[in-house]
Every structure is written in C-alpha cells, then in structure tokens.
Scaffold this motif. Sequence first.
Motif: not given
Lengths: 303, 359
Positions: B226, B229-230, B233, B237, B239-242, B282, B284
């Motif tokens: 990706s 960040r958008f 995110d 499902t 989404p990515t953890n930040f 980020g 997953r």
Amino acid sequence: MSKEQSIKRRNWNQIGPYLLVAPALIYYTLFWIRPVFKAFMISITDASGHLSLENFRLVFQDPTFIPAAQNTAIIVIFSVTLEFVAAMALALLINRKFKGSGILLFIAMIPMALAPVALGAMWKTGFTTHGWVNSFLTYIGVLDIGEKIIFLSGESNTKNLILIILIDAWQVIPSMMIILLAGLQGLPKEMMEASYVFGANRWTTLRKITMPMLRATIQTAVILRLISALQIWLTIVMLFGFGRVPVLLSRVIYYNEEVPNLANSFRMSSTYSVVIAVIITIVAILYLRVSGAFGRKNGGESA
Amino acid sequence: MATVELKRLKKVYDRKVEAVKGIDLMVRDGEFLVLLGPSGCGKTTTMRMIAGLEEITEGEVLIDGISVGELPPRKRNVSMIFQNYAVWPHMTVFENIAYALKIKKMDKREVEERVKEVANLSGIESLLDRYPDQLSGGQQQRVAVARAIAVRPKVFLMDEPLSNLDAKLRVQMRTDLKEIHRSTGATTVFVTHDQSEAMSLADRIVIMKDGAIIQTGTPDEVYHNSVNRFVADFIGTPPTNFLSVSVGEKEEEGYRLKGDHLDFVANHSSLAGFEGKEVLLGVRPEDIDILEEAPIEAVCRLIEPQGSHNIVSAQIGEQRMKLSVNPDIDLKIDQPFRLVFKPGQYHFFDPETGERLDK
Ligand SMILES: Nc1ncnc2c1ncn2[C@@H]1O[C@H](COP(=O)(O)OP(=O)(O)OP(=O)(O)O)[C@@H](O)[C@H]1O
Ligand SMILES: [Mg+2]
C-alpha cells in the motif's frame, strides 16, 4: 385474549369498516346519488308523472342537439389531443432541469389559477374588435395600424371552435403538465439512462420506456381531461352566448337559466344531463379499455 | 476487444463540486478493472463519464484510442449494469434483454438465439416470460447482467452491481461475474466500495479518494505494498494496524524502535534520516506472530472467532491492534502474551503525510 374479547373483536372486524365509510356514504347519498337519481327519474317521466321516453325523444329531436353534440365531440377530440401533446412536451422540457426551468414552471402555472369566468371575460375583452389582442398584434407589428381581425364574428364555426380549443388548451395545459411532471419525476432516471446506453435515442426512449412507464399517470391525466372537456360550457357561453356555438352542457344550463319557464324546461335540462352522464361514462370506459387499464399488462408504476 | 483510456479526466458539478479531479487511467484490453474507494470519492461519476451519461468538464475519454467525449451513449458501444438494476418493469425478461438487439435491427431469429444464449449464461433461461416484479432481487440482477452481455459491447461498466444483494448471494454472483468475464473476455470497469469484492474480482484495483487516484495495482500489490496509510487502512478486514513509534540510533542489527511498552530492533533501510523522529508502523493482522520469547508484551482484550481463525484485539500500552490468530493458540481475555512482527512484513509511514517511507 379471552373468548369474550375475541368475539368483540370479531364483531368490530365485521362492522368497523362499514362504520368508517359511513360518513362518506351518507355524504354521497345526500348530495350526489339523490340528485342524480332525481334527475334520472325526471328524465324518464312525462308532465303527468308517468313513465315515458318522451323527454329523450325531445332531446334528440332538439334542432340544437346534433350541432351541440358535434361541437362537443370536436372540442373533446382536438383539445384533449392538443393538450396532452403540449403538456407532455412541456413536462419533459421542465423535467430536464435546465437553468430557468423553475421560472418556466411558474409561468406555465399561471393560467391554472384563473377561474373559467375570469378566463371567459379576459378573452372576451381580448378578442372583441377593439380588444387587447388586436392592440397587441398591432403593437408588435403583425397588423398594420387600423387593421383589425374580427375574432368573435361567430360566422365561421370552425374558426370559433379553433378559438375555443386554443383558449381551453391555454388554461388546461398547466394542470395536465403538473400531473405528468409529477409522474416523470417519480420515474427512476436510470430507466431512461439504461435505454440510452443500450442503443436508443431520445425519441425511442420516450416511446418505449418513458411513456409506457408513465401509463398510469397518463391515463389519470387524460381521463380527467376527457371528462372535463365533455363538460365544457362556461368559457364558450362567456365568449359567444348560448346560441352561436352550442355544446351539450350549455343546453342543460340553457334550459335551466335562459328559458326556465317553458313547461318542460326542467325536464329537458335533467334529460340533457342524464344523456351527458351516459356519454361520459361510455367514453371513459372506452378510453380505459383502449388504453389497457383493465387487462393487467404490468403497469410500470403499480409494480 | 477494447481499451479505455482516461486523460486528465475532470468533472465539476454546478461549477463548484469537484467530483473527479483530472485522473489518468489506462484500462487494458480484456482487463477486469475495479474502481474502489469510499462513498463520494467520484467512482460513479467517472463511470458515467465513460458511458456518456455525464458531461465531461475537462480531459478526454478514449475507447480504442478514439475520443468519445462528443458521442452519445448509444454510439459508444458500452453496456452498463446499474446499481439498482434498472430493468424495465413494463417489459418481460425476454423483452428487456432483446431491447438493444431490436434497436440494432437484428434479425428476429437471431435475437431469440442470442437472448437464449445469454439467459443460459446468466442462469435465467426459465424466467424469460416473467415481468421484473415477479422476480427476486438476485434474479433481477441476473437479468441486468444478461441484458448487458447480450449486446456484446466493447466495454462493460458495472456500478456496484452487487450491493443490493444479501451477503451470500453477493459472494455467489461474484463468482458468476468472474466466470462470465472469463468466457466473454470483455474489458470491464467495475465500481465498488467493498474492498473484499474488489480483491476477489479485480485484475487491477484503482483506489480513489476525493476524486483522485491514490494507487493502481494488482490486488496483491495494493494489499502488501500500500502506498500510503489511507490504502493500508482501506484494504483488508480487519485493516492494517498502526502503531506510533520513535526511531532511535542505528545499531548493529538495525534501528531501535521505542514506544509505549515497545522496544525492539528493526532492520529497515527506509528509516534512514528519521532518527529521533516519530513514525507510524503499519502491520497487517496476519503478519504478527505470538511467541513466548517475543520482544513485545501485549494483553488480550477480545476474541472474535471466525472459524478458520480468530480475530484477537490486543492492547500494547495505550495502543490497540488486531491480530489474526490460529485458533489452536490458547489465549485468554485479560491475559498477557508476547508477540513479534514478522520480519519484512511491516512498513513505516510518515505520520504527517501518511506516505509509506520505503516506496
Ligand atoms: N448531480 C450531482 N450534482 C452535484 N454533485 C454531485 C452530483 N453527483 C455527484 N455529486 C458529488 O460528486 C461527488 C462524487 O460522487 P459519486 O456519485 O461519483 O461518488 P461515488 O464514489 O460513486 O460514491 P458512492 O460509493 O456513494 O456511490 C460527491 O461528493 C457527490 O456529492
Ligand atoms: Mg456511486
């Protein structure tokens, strides 16, 4: 629920609906069915109160009956056609929501606000030899100064009818347009867009998609219009009086208001109204038949 | 067969709403391209400009290299599946499908053959005499599909065609659409805001936001690489953890990363120049391992069983994250455990711009 309660409930289910329609039923009986029934009774009895078709014979032999029926038929056919086409065109135009369509809608609705009497008076003053229509035509240069068009001579029946149809159309188009516009706005625009994408042009889309989907609305608009066109009289009497352009309904008024003291005035006007009622019913049923309202072929809006 | 090309395509509604902000895009021949983005990002507007249902404010749409901006929809040789199907209620299924063919003045027998053929393909051959209000939503959807493939268009446009179906039917239609695409090979542009739908259908995904294209790539690319960040995110499902971490000095094995209850070393060249600064890490949910000797301590807060795996909400200091965990691993609510991010499977993002650091 106890047994007693459920019996109560059942009683209510049986009687309730009738109670609810009772006020409307009483109203119709008193103010509608009773006079209609009375007029009908009068039409089938003679002066001495015996059953007789004499009144109908008199109506059909009235030298004005045939011209009145002809005039009515011509007005109905041409004005309803003209009004439908114009109203549909106008509704389609306004529905496209271009700049100024709101103003156009507003202007188009003005004639709707006028009562037929005011309308008759307005056009009467307009169409007299020295009326404002001639002045206007002179002003914009269509006519030379001093030149006049004689609109209301009454000599040419065709000219009179054209005038009546135009005036009637002018007043009626807005209300018809509003009904059609409301119907158009109820159609999902994807239905038309799908048609464009799948190869149709505007005309084909109008004929194959828009109009069929609008059928119920069109039927409503046209049938209302048919009925009121069959009952046209006031504007005509205002313009031409009773004699020059007779129509069916003006005969009813004529016997009632103009010559109320003849021995059979009241019976003649009652019989005329019965005849008109029968004609309207036949025309309405024929129209609904032809336009397919009875046999379900899946109306767009009802679905 | 056909290509669709958008050149600086722009749409401004009412002189003020900039719905599409000059996008460039090439849809390859036979490709299944998915426009994906949140509500209001301009997907429908883009598609409608390709179809000719919306006027182009600026830029160009080219089909097979020919600019079609001035052509009405019927001359563009595209076909479309609308979100609410738009099957005509006053026509039978047969008439719906045959409409376009009849307009093309196709021979009557040929029309019948073609309708039968596409009805078979879409599984509605027994419904041809019915009216749309006698059909279920899924069947109407199939009619819309059949109608669209009957014309053998150069380009297929589909605007969220599955969004009105129930979950199960949606997954089934998804498979069917893919199947149909394979057998017709038509260039397809598919709009959706459902990322899992996009992932499973697309050859390539175009991710849009606020009228602009953020990233274009295969499902694999947008998922694992990706660009910001958008996208990280939006896709996936959960989404990515930040996690917010501060970058320490370079050590032998890499940069030391510190944060709330965090302290570990990462060998990421993209961190060069960020010493002493905060960055977003980020990762997953499935790229996290639970090991006894792992460097990060977390507390299990919630377990959502999914059958094949469990979604575990974990707390690290004040920050929360979700993990996709094998059901065999025994975790209890409010119990501490240790985890580690799989090496090479996590990325860093600029906390201000949201851009990925190692692009
Ligand atoms: N006819 C219109 N007039 C004015 N603004 C419009 C019009 N149609 C769409 N917009 C605006 O343009 C933007 C993009 O709309 P669009 O329908 O393309 O979004 P979308 O990506 O398809 O969203 P969704 O997923 O909700 O369907 C939105 O902000 C919307 O409000
Ligand atoms: Mg949309």
